[in-house]
Design an enzyme around this catalytic site. Structure first.
Site, PDB file in Angstrom:
ATOM      1  CG  ASP A 131       0.158   1.405   6.199  1.00 29.82           C
ATOM      2  OD1 ASP A 131      -0.289   2.431   6.743  1.00 29.82           O
ATOM      3  OD2 ASP A 131       0.791   1.425   5.128  1.00 29.82           O
ATOM      4  CG  ASP A 146      -2.909   5.531   4.719  1.00 35.63           C
ATOM      5  OD1 ASP A 146      -2.282   6.602   4.640  1.00 35.63           O
ATOM      6  OD2 ASP A 146      -2.363   4.425   4.911  1.00 35.63           O
TER       7      ASP A 146
END
Length: 215
Positions: A131, A146
């Site tokens: 991330d 995401d």
């Protein structure tokens, strides 16, 4: 009226092509961005861009999207595999462009994060997802996969609320077709028969017109 099988096959191939193209675009963008982040961000403090509107901050997530369920990495990976299999199976009924794009976004995002879980440390089905995107006043760091999954979820919710089915039909459109159908021609009114009234002076009867009856 029966639809042309050739036309149905063409539409199915077109929908599947669009869905997989969207998925490939998402998957490629996610993989390239993660590769660049892993090459440039380790050992550096978070990088603020656009006056703080976007922050690049490398983190590793063992859970689902936005860091949910970090203790169930293997279970989440298996669930994602099931979701991917369901999308591929459901795609055979695709006729709606909006549903095609939504499922393409969902498929690309799911495969992007599943690849991290399968091939990154500490091992298969336990890999940590890369991330790197952080927004102000947003508590989680996420990635392009995401974001793609979130956009797909919003699109699917809107389509479901509007009643649009995966095959492109909807109850609303069916109602419109019923309401907009030409009304059946009304039955012709029965001809007005003249009424029988006594003829003046001869004691007999004659058929008087309706106008005369009204007068």
């Amino acid at each position: 009226m029966t639809a042309d099988p050739v036309q149905l096959r063409t539409r199915r191939i077109w929908a599947l092509t669009v869905m997989f193209c969207v998925a490939v675009i998402v998957l490629t963008a996610d993989a390239v961005s993660k590769q660049q982040v892993l090459a440039r961000l380790p050992g550096h403090p978070p990088i603020r861009l656009l006056h703080g509107l976007l922050t690049l901050d490398l983190t590793f997530n063992a859970g689902a999207a936005f860091g949910v369920g970090t203790s169930y990495t293997a279970i989440i990976a298996l669930i994602v595999c099931g979701v991917i299999a369901y999308i591929v199976r459901t795609a055979r009924r695709l006729r709606s462009l909006a549903w095609t794009i939504a499922l393409g976004l969902l498929l690309g995002g799911a495969i992007g994060n599943l690849g991290d879980r399968l091939f990154r440390a500490p091992g298969p089905l336990r890999g940590q997802v890369v991330d790197w995107i952080n927004l102000p006043h947003f508590p989680w760091t996420f990635n392009l996969a995401d974001a793609s999954i979130t956009c797909a979820a919003v699109m699917i919710a809107v389509l479901a609320l509007r009643g649009v089915r995966i095959d492109g039909t909807s109850p609303a459109h069916a109602a419109d077709r019923i309401d907009g159908a030409p009304s059946a021609p009304s039955a012709p009114s029965a001809p007005a028969f003249p009424s029988a009234t006594p003829a003046p002076g001869d004691g007999g009867t004659r058929f008087a017109d309706r106008d005369e009856c009204a007068s």
